[in-house]
Design a protein around this motif. Structure first.
Motif: not given
Ligand code: ATP
Length: 235
Positions: A18-21, A6-7, A56-58, A41-43
């Protein structure tokens, strides 16, 4: 394993993620695909601690990487090969490699020999200045500089950028071989969806900062709508 949950990332008013998982596992290449500005690249920079998310978290295994300094994330076993490679032209191949080992506990002499065994072209050019290397050799050097620290996770940002088709094809096979032989967790960011999907086990497609598809690479590669609208692969 790397787990992104949810990054979300913003640069001022620009919502880059936007809310990347996604999940990436050892021994597998996870391709992150998408057009210019999709957020790839941002990811990677957020996973490496270079950009702070707004939500979100990693996790790397059970450890949260949120708010952890990049050098600490590196010490946990994550290596990042940036877009453009980031090798230092004024230094020799060997000195570039030494830089990769500085923050780690590896024996530098042993580390250098391991990389020369893995990338014989670099061994042949160890005393040459990096400015004299071809694009493919620079990419190998950038990867060797990351691998010398014996990471568990390898983030690769656009490794095929600017390379000829045959060099790209060889590079992709090399990435797969390294991933499988070292049980590395590889996250491969590419605009070259065709090349990446040939070797990837899993794929995530980003568009305007959001995940529009994810799954095993063959399924993503076979989806006509994804090919046409997001991957630029319709012949
Ligand atoms: P490319 O392949 O062109 O590098 P990308 O998929 O890697 O694209 P990003 O570079 O992550 O995408 O960019 C995502 C969005 O964030 C884009 O709209 C971009 O313009 C914006 N962006 C990236 N870096 C910054 C920054 N430092 N400041 C402001 N906006 C940024």
């Amino acid at each position: 394993m790397i787990r992104v949950n949810d990054l979300s990332v913003s640069y001022g008013a620009v919502k880059a993620l936007r809310n990347v998982s996604l999940e990436a596992s050892p021994g597998l290449v996870t391709a992150v695909l998408g057009a210019n500005g999709a957020g790839k690249t941002t990811l990677l920079r957020t996973i490496s601690g270079l950009v702070n998310p707004v939500g979100g978290d990693i996790h790397l295994g059970d450890t949260s990487l949120l708010r952890m300094p990049t050098e600490e994330i590196c010490r946990l076993g994550l290596a990042h090969v940036p877009e453009g490679r980031g090798v230092i032209e004024e230094l020799t191949v060997e000195d570039n490699l030494r830089l990769g080992a500085l923050a780690s506990k590896v024996d530098i002499a042993e580390g250098l020999e391991a990389q020369y065994a893995q990338f014989p072209a670099l061994g042949d050019r160890r005393k040459k200045y990096c400015a004299t290397l071809s694009g493919g050799e620079r990419q190998m050097l950038a990867m060797a500089r990351a691998l010398i620290a014996q990471p568990r996770v390898l983030l690769l940002d656009e490794p095929s950028l600017g390379l000829a088709p045959q060099v790209t094809s060889d590079l992709m096979k090399l990435i797969l071989r390294l991933c499988e032989s070292k049980n590395l967790t590889v996250i491969l960011v590419e605009q070259n969806a065709k090349g990446a999907l040939r070797i990837a086990h899993n794929a995530v497609v980003l568009h305007l900062g959001a995940v529009v598809a994810s799954g095993d690479a063959q399924t993503v590669a076979a989806d006509e709508d994804l090919r046409r609208y997001y991957l630029g692969l319709v012949e």
